[in-house]
Motif scaffolding. Structure first.
Motif, PDB file in Angstrom:
ATOM      1  N   VAL A 189       0.857  -1.197   0.000  1.00 50.38           N
ATOM      2  CA  VAL A 189       0.000   0.000   0.000  1.00 50.38           C
ATOM      3  C   VAL A 189       0.893   1.247   0.000  1.00 50.38           C
ATOM      4  CG1 VAL A 189      -1.853   1.193   1.201  1.00 50.38           C
ATOM      5  CG2 VAL A 189      -1.690  -1.300   1.360  1.00 50.38           C
ATOM      6  N   GLY A 190       0.688   2.125  -0.983  1.00 56.13           N
ATOM      7  CA  GLY A 190       1.604   3.261  -1.139  1.00 56.13           C
ATOM      8  C   GLY A 190       2.929   2.757  -1.687  1.00 56.13           C
ATOM      9  N   GLY A 191       2.827   1.749  -2.531  1.00 57.52           N
ATOM     10  CA  GLY A 191       4.018   1.073  -3.052  1.00 57.52           C
ATOM     11  C   GLY A 191       4.801   1.878  -4.069  1.00 57.52           C
ATOM     12  N   ARG A 213       1.154   8.022 -12.169  1.00 64.18           N
ATOM     13  CA  ARG A 213       2.509   7.788 -12.704  1.00 64.18           C
ATOM     14  C   ARG A 213       3.163   6.579 -12.005  1.00 64.18           C
ATOM     15  NH1 ARG A 213       7.396  12.019 -11.440  1.00 64.18           N
ATOM     16  NH2 ARG A 213       8.725  11.585 -13.225  1.00 64.18           N
ATOM     17  N   HIS A 214       2.996   6.475 -10.676  1.00 63.91           N
ATOM     18  CA  HIS A 214       3.596   5.354  -9.938  1.00 63.91           C
ATOM     19  C   HIS A 214       2.988   4.026 -10.363  1.00 63.91           C
ATOM     20  CE1 HIS A 214       4.904   8.047  -6.298  1.00 63.91           C
ATOM     21  NE2 HIS A 214       5.607   8.257  -7.384  1.00 63.91           N
ATOM     22  N   VAL A 215       1.659   4.014 -10.480  1.00 64.16           N
ATOM     23  CA  VAL A 215       0.970   2.773 -10.842  1.00 64.16           C
ATOM     24  C   VAL A 215       1.445   2.318 -12.226  1.00 64.16           C
ATOM     25  CG1 VAL A 215      -1.327   1.841 -11.385  1.00 64.16           C
ATOM     26  CG2 VAL A 215      -0.981   3.207  -9.318  1.00 64.16           C
ATOM     27  N   ASP A 220      -6.234   4.271  -2.422  1.00 64.46           N
ATOM     28  CA  ASP A 220      -5.867   5.025  -1.219  1.00 64.46           C
ATOM     29  C   ASP A 220      -5.795   4.085  -0.027  1.00 64.46           C
ATOM     30  OD1 ASP A 220      -6.422   6.690   1.265  1.00 64.46           O
ATOM     31  OD2 ASP A 220      -6.353   8.261  -0.258  1.00 64.46           O
ATOM     32  N   ALA A 221      -4.792   4.317   0.828  1.00 61.69           N
ATOM     33  CA  ALA A 221      -4.592   3.461   1.999  1.00 61.69           C
ATOM     34  C   ALA A 221      -5.805   3.455   2.927  1.00 61.69           C
ATOM     35  CB  ALA A 221      -3.367   3.958   2.773  1.00 61.69           C
ATOM     36  N   ARG A 222      -6.616   4.536   2.887  1.00 61.01           N
ATOM     37  CA  ARG A 222      -7.743   4.634   3.821  1.00 61.01           C
ATOM     38  C   ARG A 222      -8.991   3.928   3.333  1.00 61.01           C
ATOM     39  NH1 ARG A 222      -7.287  10.947   3.695  1.00 61.01           N
ATOM     40  NH2 ARG A 222      -6.576  10.289   1.618  1.00 61.01           N
ATOM     41  N   VAL A 224       2.834  -0.828   4.450  1.00 62.74           N
ATOM     42  CA  VAL A 224       2.323   0.553   4.346  1.00 62.74           C
ATOM     43  C   VAL A 224       3.559   1.452   4.481  1.00 62.74           C
ATOM     44  CG1 VAL A 224       0.629   2.218   5.216  1.00 62.74           C
ATOM     45  CG2 VAL A 224       0.174  -0.233   5.454  1.00 62.74           C
ATOM     46  N   LEU A 225       4.350   1.487   3.422  1.00 66.06           N
ATOM     47  CA  LEU A 225       5.651   2.178   3.480  1.00 66.06           C
ATOM     48  C   LEU A 225       5.548   3.509   2.744  1.00 66.06           C
ATOM     49  CD1 LEU A 225       7.960  -0.915   2.640  1.00 66.06           C
ATOM     50  CD2 LEU A 225       7.081  -0.176   4.871  1.00 66.06           C
ATOM     51  N   GLY A 226       4.979   4.487   3.407  1.00 65.11           N
ATOM     52  CA  GLY A 226       4.824   5.801   2.778  1.00 65.11           C
ATOM     53  C   GLY A 226       3.553   6.513   3.190  1.00 65.11           C
ATOM     54  N   VAL A 283      -0.865  -0.859  -4.471  1.00 64.23           N
ATOM     55  CA  VAL A 283      -1.897   0.187  -4.514  1.00 64.23           C
ATOM     56  C   VAL A 283      -1.217   1.533  -4.279  1.00 64.23           C
ATOM     57  CG1 VAL A 283      -3.986   1.082  -3.393  1.00 64.23           C
ATOM     58  CG2 VAL A 283      -3.603  -1.392  -3.512  1.00 64.23           C
ATOM     59  N   ASP A 284      -1.512   2.517  -5.117  1.00 61.77           N
ATOM     60  CA  ASP A 284      -0.926   3.856  -4.926  1.00 61.77           C
ATOM     61  C   ASP A 284      -1.862   4.879  -5.572  1.00 61.77           C
ATOM     62  OD1 ASP A 284       2.095   4.831  -4.066  1.00 61.77           O
ATOM     63  OD2 ASP A 284       1.152   6.219  -5.484  1.00 61.77           O
ATOM     64  N   PRO A 285      -1.953   6.085  -4.989  1.00 62.05           N
ATOM     65  CA  PRO A 285      -2.871   7.088  -5.558  1.00 62.05           C
ATOM     66  C   PRO A 285      -2.288   7.889  -6.724  1.00 62.05           C
ATOM     67  CG  PRO A 285      -1.917   7.911  -3.517  1.00 62.05           C
ATOM     68  CD  PRO A 285      -1.367   6.525  -3.716  1.00 62.05           C
TER      69      PRO A 285
HETATM   70  C1  LIG Z   1       8.191   8.152  -0.524  1.00 59.99           C
HETATM   71  S1  LIG Z   1       7.027   7.180  -1.381  1.00 59.99           S
HETATM   72  C2  LIG Z   1       7.432   5.527  -0.817  1.00 59.99           C
HETATM   73  C3  LIG Z   1       7.270   4.508  -1.900  1.00 59.99           C
HETATM   74  C4  LIG Z   1       7.643   3.075  -1.479  1.00 59.99           C
HETATM   75  N1  LIG Z   1       6.599   2.475  -0.683  1.00 59.99           N
HETATM   76  C5  LIG Z   1       8.943   3.028  -0.727  1.00 59.99           C
HETATM   77  O1  LIG Z   1       8.943   2.676   0.459  1.00 59.99           O
HETATM   78  O2  LIG Z   1       9.990   3.341  -1.322  1.00 59.99           O
HETATM   79  C6  LIG Z   1       5.484   7.490  -0.574  1.00 59.99           C
HETATM   80  C7  LIG Z   1       4.313   6.845  -1.321  1.00 59.99           C
HETATM   81  O3  LIG Z   1       3.103   6.985  -0.565  1.00 59.99           O
HETATM   82  C8  LIG Z   1       2.050   7.210  -1.492  1.00 59.99           C
HETATM   83  N2  LIG Z   1       0.890   7.796  -0.798  1.00 59.99           N
HETATM   84  C9  LIG Z   1       0.728   9.059  -0.352  1.00 59.99           C
HETATM   85  N3  LIG Z   1      -0.491   9.199   0.211  1.00 59.99           N
HETATM   86  C10 LIG Z   1      -1.109   7.980   0.132  1.00 59.99           C
HETATM   87  C11 LIG Z   1      -2.382   7.476   0.507  1.00 59.99           C
HETATM   88  N4  LIG Z   1      -3.304   8.259   1.107  1.00 59.99           N
HETATM   89  N5  LIG Z   1      -2.670   6.179   0.252  1.00 59.99           N
HETATM   90  C12 LIG Z   1      -1.754   5.370  -0.357  1.00 59.99           C
HETATM   91  N6  LIG Z   1      -0.535   5.803  -0.739  1.00 59.99           N
HETATM   92  C13 LIG Z   1      -0.213   7.089  -0.510  1.00 59.99           C
HETATM   93  C14 LIG Z   1       2.688   8.123  -2.531  1.00 59.99           C
HETATM   94  O4  LIG Z   1       1.961   8.155  -3.740  1.00 59.99           O
HETATM   95  C15 LIG Z   1       4.079   7.481  -2.669  1.00 59.99           C
HETATM   96  O5  LIG Z   1       4.086   6.496  -3.664  1.00 59.99           O
END
Ligand SMILES: C[S@@+](CC[C@H](N)C(=O)[O-])C[C@H]1O[C@@H](n2cnc3c(N)ncnc32)[C@H](O)[C@@H]1O
Length: 271
Positions: free
Chosen positions: A55-57, A81-83, A97-99, A113-115, A76-78
């Motif tokens: 999530v937020g990958g 471009r990332h997707v 979205d993570a929520r 949930v790294l981000g 999953v990412d919002p």
């Molecule tokens: C710094 S990047 C980290 C990417 C990867 N997970 C890593 O650890 O390298 C932060 C990520 O969180 C995502 N993000 C921000 N808000 C989010 C949300 N509400 N739900 C899911 N992802 C989200 C961003 O789009 C971005 O891809």
């Protein structure tokens, strides 16, 4: 449930300002974050095959090695471009979205949930993201979630020789005091955790055995400053190997959590 909105400045930052696909592989401190995140995750992951929800990958830097290790990964990412960038990692991908995850209850062995947690400035939003991770995890499943350290900007800007000057000193003082990065410069809107706060948020979301690890240890800002000052890569240097050793040596000492740039929290959905 109403569909949550990701702050437009966060979407714009990842779509236009930076290319997140390069962050962990082009700089020495990014490389340190990647190697240490990998080794901490591999220590806790169930053996493959297992189902991982990332999530937020982002562009899929972690998804790629997880797929190579034999895991089935859904990302999953919002950020569109990332997707798009993540499509060639071997993971399946989804804009989201993570929520408000679309995954079924109790359908994953691991949720990363790294981000998202540091991009959700309100505690209620972070709680919602952790509740979603809990819901989609199987009983006994593993949560791993990242925070940015409250004190990271102090170390970084001290090493960059910025703090004897205004307005930088006031700006970094503001981040230390409020834990909020306003997104005006260098990074986008973010909340910075202390190790204890991240552990409490994970435990209060119902996860058992919540534990927090320092990812980069005490020498990441030296690496970042060395690269900035010389314009050379420090990925394959003695300083890099020393910083990696320091991160491993610091790991057992909770007082040293404050020295890392990133924090990694681990917890389990009770089985
Ligand atoms: C710094 S990047 C980290 C990417 C990867 N997970 C890593 O650890 O390298 C932060 C990520 O969180 C995502 N993000 C921000 N808000 C989010 C949300 N509400 N739900 C899911 N992802 C989200 C961003 O789009 C971005 O891809």
């Amino acid at each position: 449930m109403t569909s949550p909105e990701v702050a437009p400045e966060i979407l714009r930052f990842y779509a236009e300002t930076v290319d997140e696909a390069d962050r962990l592989t082009t700089t020495a401190d990014g490389w340190l974050e990647l190697l240490r995140t990998q080794e901490l995750l591999r220590r806790h992951l169930p053996g493959p095959p297992a189902r991982v929800l990332d999530v937020g990958g982002g562009p899929g830097v972690h998804a790629r090695w997880l797929v190579a290790d034999g895991y089935t990964v859904h990302l999953v990412d919002p950020v569109a471009r990332h997707v798009d960038q993540a499509k060639d990692t071997g993971a399946t991908v989804e804009l989201g979205d993570a929520r408000a995850l679309t995954a079924a209850d109790a359908s994953y062995d691991v949720v990363l949930v790294l981000g998202p947690l540091y991009h959700l400035l309100d505690r209620a939003d972070r709680d919602r993201a952790l509740a979603e991770a809990y819901r989609v995890l199987k009983p006994g499943g593993l949560l791993a979630t990242a925070g940015i350290n409250r004190y990271a900007s102090l170390f970084e800007h001290a090493a960059f020789a910025h703090l004897h000057q205004e307005p930088m000193r006031t700006s970094i003082g503001g981040i230390l005091a409020t834990q909020i990065h306003d997104g005006e410069k260098a990074f986008t809107a973010a909340y910075f955790h202390s190790g204890g706060q991240l552990r409490d948020e994970v435990a209060e979301a119902g996860f058992a055995q919540a534990e927090v690890f320092g990812v980069e240890g005490p020498a990441w800002s030296m690496l970042a400053a060395a690269e900035r000052n010389t314009g050379e890569s420090f990925r394959d240097t003695e300083l890099f190997r020393s910083a990696l050793a320091a991160a491993r040596m610091a790991e057992p000492y909770p007082e040293l959590l404050a020295a890392s740039s990133h924090l990694l929290a681990i917890g389990r959905r009770p089985g």
